[in-house]
Every structure is written in C-alpha cells, then in structure tokens.
Design a protein around this motif. Structure first.
Motif, PDB file in Angstrom:
ATOM      1  N   ALA A 104       0.759  -1.169  -0.150  1.00 61.73           N
ATOM      2  CA  ALA A 104       0.076  -0.099  -0.107  1.00 61.73           C
ATOM      3  C   ALA A 104       0.960   1.453  -0.101  1.00 61.73           C
ATOM      4  O   ALA A 104       1.762   1.321   0.761  1.00 61.73           O
ATOM      5  CB  ALA A 104      -0.858   0.045   1.209  1.00 61.73           C
ATOM      6  N   TYR A 105       0.685   2.055  -0.877  1.00 62.64           N
ATOM      7  CA  TYR A 105       1.590   3.119  -1.245  1.00 62.64           C
ATOM      8  C   TYR A 105       0.844   4.491  -0.590  1.00 62.64           C
ATOM      9  O   TYR A 105      -0.208   5.274  -1.172  1.00 62.64           O
ATOM     10  CB  TYR A 105       1.912   3.628  -2.631  1.00 62.64           C
ATOM     11  CG  TYR A 105       2.587   2.400  -3.246  1.00 62.64           C
ATOM     12  CD1 TYR A 105       2.202   1.186  -3.511  1.00 62.64           C
ATOM     13  CD2 TYR A 105       3.985   2.751  -3.733  1.00 62.64           C
ATOM     14  CE1 TYR A 105       3.013   0.004  -4.227  1.00 62.64           C
ATOM     15  CE2 TYR A 105       4.846   1.727  -4.062  1.00 62.64           C
ATOM     16  CZ  TYR A 105       4.285   0.516  -4.353  1.00 62.64           C
ATOM     17  OH  TYR A 105       5.039  -0.355  -4.905  1.00 62.64           O
ATOM     18  N   VAL A 106       1.138   4.989   0.806  1.00 66.45           N
ATOM     19  CA  VAL A 106       0.422   5.814   1.254  1.00 66.45           C
ATOM     20  C   VAL A 106       1.358   7.104   0.851  1.00 66.45           C
ATOM     21  O   VAL A 106       2.519   7.161   0.904  1.00 66.45           O
ATOM     22  CB  VAL A 106       0.574   6.108   2.880  1.00 66.45           C
ATOM     23  CG1 VAL A 106      -0.001   7.102   3.507  1.00 66.45           C
ATOM     24  CG2 VAL A 106      -0.146   4.748   3.264  1.00 66.45           C
ATOM     25  N   THR A 107       0.872   8.296   0.390  1.00 63.08           N
ATOM     26  CA  THR A 107       1.654   9.292  -0.169  1.00 63.08           C
ATOM     27  C   THR A 107       2.134  10.366   0.866  1.00 63.08           C
ATOM     28  O   THR A 107       1.266  10.519   1.909  1.00 63.08           O
ATOM     29  CB  THR A 107       0.731  10.166  -1.159  1.00 63.08           C
ATOM     30  OG1 THR A 107       0.020  11.096  -0.582  1.00 63.08           O
ATOM     31  CG2 THR A 107       0.073   9.438  -2.214  1.00 63.08           C
ATOM     32  N   VAL A 108       3.292  10.867   0.859  1.00 62.93           N
ATOM     33  CA  VAL A 108       3.890  11.693   1.783  1.00 62.93           C
ATOM     34  C   VAL A 108       4.589  12.661   1.340  1.00 62.93           C
ATOM     35  O   VAL A 108       4.936  12.612   0.145  1.00 62.93           O
ATOM     36  CB  VAL A 108       4.496  10.938   3.045  1.00 62.93           C
ATOM     37  CG1 VAL A 108       3.785   9.688   3.761  1.00 62.93           C
ATOM     38  CG2 VAL A 108       5.851  10.235   2.272  1.00 62.93           C
ATOM     39  N   PRO A 109       4.685  13.931   1.723  1.00 66.93           N
ATOM     40  CA  PRO A 109       5.269  14.970   1.091  1.00 66.93           C
ATOM     41  C   PRO A 109       6.775  14.893   0.698  1.00 66.93           C
ATOM     42  O   PRO A 109       7.460  14.060   1.332  1.00 66.93           O
ATOM     43  CB  PRO A 109       5.277  16.138   2.305  1.00 66.93           C
ATOM     44  CG  PRO A 109       4.230  15.732   2.993  1.00 66.93           C
ATOM     45  CD  PRO A 109       4.185  14.339   3.274  1.00 66.93           C
ATOM     46  N   LYS A 110       7.190  15.509  -0.426  1.00 70.26           N
ATOM     47  CA  LYS A 110       8.421  15.361  -1.004  1.00 70.26           C
ATOM     48  C   LYS A 110       9.668  14.654  -0.456  1.00 70.26           C
ATOM     49  O   LYS A 110      10.147  15.140   0.507  1.00 70.26           O
ATOM     50  CB  LYS A 110       8.669  16.700  -1.323  1.00 70.26           C
ATOM     51  CG  LYS A 110       9.512  17.189  -2.710  1.00 70.26           C
ATOM     52  CD  LYS A 110       9.702  18.685  -2.897  1.00 70.26           C
ATOM     53  CE  LYS A 110      10.166  18.961  -4.084  1.00 70.26           C
ATOM     54  NZ  LYS A 110       9.369  18.908  -5.302  1.00 70.26           N
ATOM     55  N   ASN A 111      10.244  13.776  -0.839  1.00 68.23           N
ATOM     56  CA  ASN A 111      11.450  13.210  -0.820  1.00 68.23           C
ATOM     57  C   ASN A 111      11.610  13.056   1.199  1.00 68.23           C
ATOM     58  O   ASN A 111      12.434  13.538   1.605  1.00 68.23           O
ATOM     59  CB  ASN A 111      12.731  14.093  -0.967  1.00 68.23           C
ATOM     60  CG  ASN A 111      12.740  13.857  -2.495  1.00 68.23           C
ATOM     61  OD1 ASN A 111      11.668  13.790  -3.245  1.00 68.23           O
ATOM     62  ND2 ASN A 111      13.935  13.703  -3.129  1.00 68.23           N
ATOM     63  N   PRO A 112      10.558  12.065   1.629  1.00 69.34           N
ATOM     64  CA  PRO A 112      10.705  11.840   3.068  1.00 69.34           C
ATOM     65  C   PRO A 112      12.088  11.048   3.375  1.00 69.34           C
ATOM     66  O   PRO A 112      12.677  10.621   2.566  1.00 69.34           O
ATOM     67  CB  PRO A 112       9.502  11.004   3.446  1.00 69.34           C
ATOM     68  CG  PRO A 112       9.414  10.315   1.894  1.00 69.34           C
ATOM     69  CD  PRO A 112       9.753  11.222   0.842  1.00 69.34           C
ATOM     70  N   HIS A 113      12.450  11.169   4.714  1.00 64.57           N
ATOM     71  CA  HIS A 113      13.856  10.341   4.968  1.00 64.57           C
ATOM     72  C   HIS A 113      13.185   9.373   6.142  1.00 64.57           C
ATOM     73  O   HIS A 113      12.936   8.096   5.834  1.00 64.57           O
ATOM     74  CB  HIS A 113      14.728  11.247   5.313  1.00 64.57           C
ATOM     75  CG  HIS A 113      15.985  10.465   5.589  1.00 64.57           C
ATOM     76  ND1 HIS A 113      16.740   9.778   4.673  1.00 64.57           N
ATOM     77  CD2 HIS A 113      17.067  10.651   6.905  1.00 64.57           C
ATOM     78  CE1 HIS A 113      17.771   9.304   5.268  1.00 64.57           C
ATOM     79  NE2 HIS A 113      17.986   9.922   6.273  1.00 64.57           N
ATOM     80  N   GLY A 114      13.480   9.610   7.444  1.00 69.96           N
ATOM     81  CA  GLY A 114      13.184   8.480   8.259  1.00 69.96           C
ATOM     82  C   GLY A 114      11.699   8.232   8.319  1.00 69.96           C
ATOM     83  O   GLY A 114      10.657   9.003   8.193  1.00 69.96           O
ATOM     84  N   VAL A 115      11.313   6.868   8.802  1.00 69.05           N
ATOM     85  CA  VAL A 115      10.060   6.572   9.312  1.00 69.05           C
ATOM     86  C   VAL A 115      10.333   5.553  10.545  1.00 69.05           C
ATOM     87  O   VAL A 115      11.111   4.685  10.736  1.00 69.05           O
ATOM     88  CB  VAL A 115       9.264   5.722   8.199  1.00 69.05           C
ATOM     89  CG1 VAL A 115      10.310   4.304   7.656  1.00 69.05           C
ATOM     90  CG2 VAL A 115       7.990   5.360   8.777  1.00 69.05           C
ATOM     91  N   ASN A 116       9.716   6.103  11.448  1.00 68.69           N
ATOM     92  CA  ASN A 116       9.750   5.483  12.848  1.00 68.69           C
ATOM     93  C   ASN A 116       8.699   5.153  13.676  1.00 68.69           C
ATOM     94  O   ASN A 116       7.244   6.001  13.518  1.00 68.69           O
ATOM     95  CB  ASN A 116      10.641   6.549  13.888  1.00 68.69           C
ATOM     96  CG  ASN A 116      11.836   7.000  13.353  1.00 68.69           C
ATOM     97  OD1 ASN A 116      12.186   7.880  12.477  1.00 68.69           O
ATOM     98  ND2 ASN A 116      12.860   6.188  13.672  1.00 68.69           N
ATOM     99  N   ALA A 117       8.445   3.943  14.229  1.00 68.25           N
ATOM    100  CA  ALA A 117       7.149   3.484  14.796  1.00 68.25           C
ATOM    101  C   ALA A 117       7.121   4.088  16.631  1.00 68.25           C
ATOM    102  O   ALA A 117       8.106   3.964  16.987  1.00 68.25           O
ATOM    103  CB  ALA A 117       7.362   2.010  14.816  1.00 68.25           C
ATOM    104  N   SER A 118       6.024   4.488  16.654  1.00 68.08           N
ATOM    105  CA  SER A 118       5.949   5.275  18.071  1.00 68.08           C
ATOM    106  C   SER A 118       5.473   4.036  19.133  1.00 68.08           C
ATOM    107  O   SER A 118       5.114   3.015  18.821  1.00 68.08           O
ATOM    108  CB  SER A 118       4.586   6.276  18.121  1.00 68.08           C
ATOM    109  OG  SER A 118       3.558   5.357  17.693  1.00 68.08           O
ATOM    110  N   PRO A 119       6.185   4.206  20.345  1.00 68.61           N
ATOM    111  CA  PRO A 119       6.200   3.320  21.175  1.00 68.61           C
ATOM    112  C   PRO A 119       4.665   2.744  21.546  1.00 68.61           C
ATOM    113  O   PRO A 119       4.819   1.753  22.106  1.00 68.61           O
ATOM    114  CB  PRO A 119       7.047   3.715  22.417  1.00 68.61           C
ATOM    115  CG  PRO A 119       6.935   5.370  22.140  1.00 68.61           C
ATOM    116  CD  PRO A 119       6.940   5.378  20.639  1.00 68.61           C
ATOM    117  N   ASP A 120       3.864   3.638  21.551  1.00 71.17           N
ATOM    118  CA  ASP A 120       2.476   2.948  21.889  1.00 71.17           C
ATOM    119  C   ASP A 120       1.957   1.945  20.858  1.00 71.17           C
ATOM    120  O   ASP A 120       0.682   1.336  20.815  1.00 71.17           O
ATOM    121  CB  ASP A 120       1.491   4.201  21.856  1.00 71.17           C
ATOM    122  CG  ASP A 120       1.360   5.019  20.816  1.00 71.17           C
ATOM    123  OD1 ASP A 120       1.777   4.893  19.612  1.00 71.17           O
ATOM    124  OD2 ASP A 120       0.990   6.167  20.807  1.00 71.17           O
ATOM    125  N   GLY A 121       2.677   1.829  19.541  1.00 73.08           N
ATOM    126  CA  GLY A 121       2.314   0.776  18.479  1.00 73.08           C
ATOM    127  C   GLY A 121       1.434   1.554  17.682  1.00 73.08           C
ATOM    128  O   GLY A 121       0.955   0.686  16.524  1.00 73.08           O
TER     129      GLY A 121
END
Ligand code: K7E
Ligand code: CUA
Ligand code: CA
Length: 647
Positions: free
Chosen positions: A336-353
């Motif tokens: 599934a391709y969720v669109t996000v703004p221009k050239n994102p870098h990090g993706v991080n999971a929040s500790p609440d899941g």
C-alpha cells in the motif's frame, strides 16, 4: 551548491539567522529547486573556528542530571552504534558516552584478527584464492532483536550500503557471526527487525529482518537494459533472523529508504524519496509527494507459499509483485503506497504501537500515519488509503529522524535548522483535524550542527522511558580541537526527563555513525568467557599441542596459558601450507592472549577459552618469533613461540 546564496546567508546579521533560513529555505523548497541548499554551508557562521564559539547557544541552564560518572561507576544504558565508513559496530555506555568496544563486521581488524583468521574469513566471504571478497563497507543502521516489544539481548543487525550486505552480531559475545549479501539489489540502506509474527501469536519475538534497497537497477543487473531507465527496479527484502537466508523479496515501484516495523508484526514500511524513478537528483525531487510504502507481511508470505513469485538471474529467492498496478485491489494487495510530502527520509514507529512517523526532509513536515487505518484499508474498510494520514504538520526545516519519550512526544532532527524539535503527536493530530489552538510544538533545542539520526533511551521499544536522548550531528565545525581537514562528528547527549530538553554533553565520534539505539543495561547478559565446546577445532590440553604433518600440509596446534604458549617452538619448511590453530586455555575473565607472526602478516587474539585458526603458505626461511600481542602477565613480553623455518 549555489555559492552566491551561500555567501548571502553568511553575510546576514546573526540574530535573524533562523528566520532568514526559514523563509529562504521554504521559498527554495516550494520553488523549482533548492535555493538554500541541503549542505551544511549555509548555516552557522561559516568555516572559521572563530573565537571558541562564544558559550554554546543552548548552554545547559535548566536543571539536569549529570552524565559524567565517577571512577568505578557503571553506565545504566548500552548504546549500539553503527560505525559508518569503518564498517564496524560500536558499543557505548550511556549516559557517559564512553566507547566500550568496536565489533568488526565488514572490516578487517588486527586486534580481533577479523579478516585474518579462517573463522572470520568464513563469515566475511572470500574469493576463490582465499582473499576477502570485499574490503570496504558503509554501515548505517543497527537494530536489535525483540521479544514482547522490548529488546531480548540475542542479536543486533547492521547494514552495509555499499555491497548490500547484512551482518548479524551475537550480543552474548559481541561478535559478528553471519553476513548475508542480498541478491538483485543495490544501496541496501534501511533495516529493521520485526517484533513478532503477524500470524502466530506464540512467536512473540523477532524472526525476520526487513531490508530496503535504495538504488534501482536493471533486473537482473547483468548488462541488459543499461539505458532503459523505465525498466530499473528495486526490491524490499526479508531475511530470516536465525538462518540469515533471504526468505523473499518484493518488487516495487519507486525506491526504498529507511524501514520501520509495527509492534503487532503485521506491517513493515519503507519511505520512498524517488517515486519518480529518476536518475538525477532534479528528477528525484520533481514530484510534490512521494510515499511511505507498506507491506502486508502475512499476505506476502501466503503469496510465496502459493507459488506466486518469480526469480531473477541466478538468485533462487522468490520475488513477489508489489508494484502499484498489481496491487490496486485492497482485499488482495500485498503493498500500500501512502503518499507523503516530497522526499521523506526517516520512518519511525511510536512506542504506543499506533503510528509510523515520516520525516519530511525536503518538506518541513512530520507525517503521522495511523497503522490501524492502514490495516482497515487492506481489509477494504477504508475507502482511501491516504485517510490513514492523521497528521501532516509543519515542524521545521529538513526533518530527518524521530525518537520518542513514551509520554506522547516525538523528537525530530531538523537538519537545516540544526535543531531538535519536540512535538506532541496527539496535539499534532488534533491540529491536523482542524483544532488550530492545538499547540503541538513543545520545545526546540539548538544542536551542533546539522543533526541526522536521533534516538532516546528505549525509544524503539514499547518501553520508551524518556530519560536520555542522543543526536548524531553531521558537522562539528568549532566544537572540538581541529585535527586537520577531517572533522569529528558531534554526538550530543540531551536530558529529556523534563519538559525542556537540556543539552548536557558533546562527544566527538569518528565519522560517520548515522544510527544507534539505546537501552537499559539489564537487557543484556554478555558472557565473559567462551565455552571451549563451541569450537570444533579446540586444542583442549597442552598435551595435544604440536606439529602434525601430512606431506606439505601441516597443522600446528597451539595452546596459550599465561605466560606460555605450547609448543615453545615449532619447525616448518618453505613450501608448507600451514593451518595454525590456537586455543586460549586460560579461564579467567579478561585474560586474553594475542598471537602474531612477524613478516607473515598475522595477528589475532584469543579470548579466554576461545579457539581461532589461520592458514598461510610458508615462503620465507629463518627464525620468526611468534609473540603475544595482548598484555596478559608480568611475563607477557617473554610469552613467545619460536617458528623455525628451514629453507
Ligand atoms: Cu539518515 Cu543512512 Cu539513517 Cu544517515 S541515514 S543520518
Ligand atoms: Cu599472553 Cu600477553
Ligand atoms: Ca521525490
């Protein structure tokens, strides 16, 4: 870089620096190109180590805890750091910031004998002539294995971006025990272990490691389609945590950058900055939005089981189709391709899941994606995938990576602003939903300078404890004594236990570690003495030591026990092919011996009860004093064995 603009920026009077940058860089980003570029040069006062930088802007004024330890005190956290260009894996104690160890992975290391012993060469991989297949690496990301949402102390993994390899580090002995080269990909960058199985509730621990490849190439990359950019593709890979074999790969549109995994095991994601499939940076930033690409792990593995895959070239690894065209129906989609703004870098999971947070890089935003909604889309319960985006808020310039404190706050590095921004995730969601009174930015802290990765104690677990935060700054400029043109980087320590962030320490690091994790020391139980039985070649008694000849194939068995090797001398002939096996029979913690052979380019250590071996051709006659290279005893210098080589 645009020199003129750079100079203008430098000429600006200082007080308005941040304002200027904000407007100029925003204008640049909104416009056609990067007028205020992404390099370091436009920030701060230029390159002169001017008057020892008048007290740092954020001199710790607020109350904070002391990171320095008294002699004999131990740190309360471990930090696992990647080494960057050096290809190793570093272990730090925190909050002191003291470096405790470097574990060689992709790099030769004359202390350990890594790249020299037969055992390490087998892990690293060799050519037909026995020499190392690769001698360079570029490690970026290290993450450890999980159980029940916390680290379980079994393994850590680290990537090599140059040669697309993943190394595993055993956290009982702090050694690299396996390296796997990923097929079909280049620029393997993002890496993250899963945290439990998506299907089997009994598997509440890491069994997979996901690997995102950044660069697209022809498939297979064997000389075909060199000039057909539209045929270049990249793949997302899954490596088995135990066997370290590549389980499967997914063919995708666009590229991979960093990787995150959900705490329920169901989803992995990679940020994509090059959905354009461009070959030049101008092309890679032509689209206003790129994507955070989600993988439905259970469905992918079912597709592999059902035989719905291809293979490429000589690789036997099953490759499923995760391209957009093949995954339009949510009910069967693997991706599934969720669109996000221009050239994102990090993706991080929040500790609440609950969320994945994407850092905008070229967009001054943080994007919050709600995982339950992504799962709803896969179940056909959400009509539009992008409705999984619950916040897309401005946080500052050049957002790269995000850490968490377990109290609902995110800490994102702002590369261009040279800041950390602390922002509240639920407030950002409210703001995005229309409550313009919701104050989501809680605090900002200047760091020195141009930060990349950031992480907080326990941040990547369900037990984020909001105590300490470290930030890896790419440029140190005036923070340390100059040592020539190459500057150390600044690893800064921040106390995040209060409302305000407080900068408490600078540490120089050899470039460039990129990423790291920090966790409580109780989660690791390293062993100090090896088990002799783990080594099939172990020489278990000095009586077994000696020279064993079979024609010109010779085995030399050696034992070490302070302050003597056994045998004290051994005789060889030019032309012999020797395998030398050494076991350290000392059982005492910290009693390591080394073994070096002059003029034969051999040096390695044996820790207590450890066995190592080296194979070499005898090509020089004479006397060669093999000596102990590791201070072990008052008679350490006398600890030698004489290698006598007859012509
Ligand atoms: Cu941002 Cu390789 Cu993680 Cu460097 S990447 S910072
Ligand atoms: Cu044995 Cu020094
Ligand atoms: Ca792009």
């Amino acid at each position: 870089m645009d020199e003129a603009k750079m100079n203008t920026a430098e000429a600006m009077p200082d007080p308005s620096r941040r304002k200027f940058l904000n407007t100029a860089a925003l204008a640049g980003l909104a416009g056609a190109g990067l007028s205020v570029g992404l390099s370091a040069c436009n920030n701060e006062s230029g390159s002169k180590p001017a008057a020892p930088a008048a007290a740092p802007a954020a001199a710790p004024a607020a109350a904070h805890r002391e990171p320095h330890l008294k002699p004999g005190e131990l740190d309360t956290y471990y930090g696992l750091w990647s080494g960057g260009h050096t290809g190793d894996f570093r272990v730090l104690g925190l909050p002191s910031g003291r470096e405790l160890h470097r574990v060689p992975c992709f790099n030769a290391d004359p202390l350990i004998g890594w790249g020299i012993t037969n055992e390490s060469k087998a892990v690293m991989g060799t050519k037909a002539d026995g020499s190392l297949k690769y001698t360079v690496a570029d490690t970026h990301h290290t993450h450890a294995s999980y159980k029940d949402g916390n680290y379980d102390g079994r393994y850590a993994w680290i990537n090599d971006k140059i040669n697309s390899r993943i190394a595993r580090i055993r956290l009982d002995y702090f050694i690299c025990d396996k390296i796997t080269e990923l097929p079909n990909v280049q620029g393997f960058h993002g890496i993250f272990p899963d945290k439990r199985d998506p299907v089997d509730p009994a598997i509440n621990y890491t069994t997979r490691v996901f690997c995102g490849a950044e660069f697209h190439t022809p498939l297979p990359n064997d000389g075909r389609d060199l000039d057909s950019l539209d045929k270049y593709r990249t793949l997302f890979s899954c490596v088995d945590a135990e066997s370290m074999e590549v389980r499967w790969q997914v063919l995708i549109d666009g590229n991979c950058d960093l990787v995150a995994t959900s705490f329920d095991g169901k989803l992995a994601a990679t940020n994509q900055y090059n959905t354009e499939g461009g070959a030049r940076y101008e092309d890679m930033m032509s689209a206003e939005r790129d994507a955070c690409l989600f993988f439905n792990i259970a469905r992918i593995e079912q597709a592999v089981k059902d035989g719905k895959f291809k293979t490429y070239g000589s690789s036997k690894v099953p490759v499923v189709d995760g391209t957009k065209a093949a995954n339009a129906d949510p009910k069967t989609a693997l991706t599934a391709y969720v669109t996000v703004p221009k050239n994102p870098h990090g993706v991080n999971a929040s500790p609440d899941g609950k969320y994945f947070i994407c850092a905008g890089k070229l967009s001054p935003t943080g994007t919050v994606i709600e995982l339950a909604k992504v799962l709803d889309w896969f179940d056909g319960k959400l009509d539009e995938l992008d409705k999984a985006i619950v916040a897309e808020v401005e946080i500052g310039l050049g957002p790269l990576h995000t850490a968490f404190d377990g109290r609902g706050n995110a800490y994102t590095t702002l590369f261009l602003d040279s800041q950390i921004v602390k922002w509240n995730v639920e407030a950002a969601i409210k703001f995005h939903a229309g409550d313009k009174n919701a104050q989501y930015v809680v605090d900002r802290l200047d760091v020195h300078y141009q930060p990349g990765h950031i992480n907080a104690s326990q941040s990547e677990t369900m037990f984020a404890d909001g105590q300490w935060l470290a930030v890896g700054c790419k440029f140190s400029k005036d923070r340390f004594l100059p040592v020539g043109p190459l500057h150390a980087e600044t690893e800064q320590l921040v106390d995040i236990s209060g409302e305000k962030m407080v900068l408490v320490a600078d540490h120089p690091v050899r470039p460039e570690p990129h990423d790291f994790i920090i966790f409580k020391r109780e989660l690791l139980q390293p062993k100090q003495v090896y088990d002799l039985n783990e080594f099939p070649l172990a020489v278990k008694d000095p009586k077994e030591a000696g020279v064993f000849r079979d024609g010109n194939k010779v085995t030399v068995k050696i034992t070490s026990m302070a302050p003597a090797f056994e045998p004290r001398e051994f005789r060889l002939k030019v032309g012999d092919e020797v395998t030398l096996i050494m076991t350290n029979l000392d059982k005492i913690e910290d009693l390591t011996h080394g073994f070096a052979i002059p003029k034969y380019n051999i040096n390695f250590i044996c820790n207590p009860q450890e066995t190592k071996s080296v194979t070499f051709k005898v090509d020089k006659p004479g006397i060669f004093w093999c000596y102990c290279t590791h201070f072990c005893h008052a008679l350490h210098l006398e600890m030698r064995s004489r290698m006598i080589v007859e012509a």
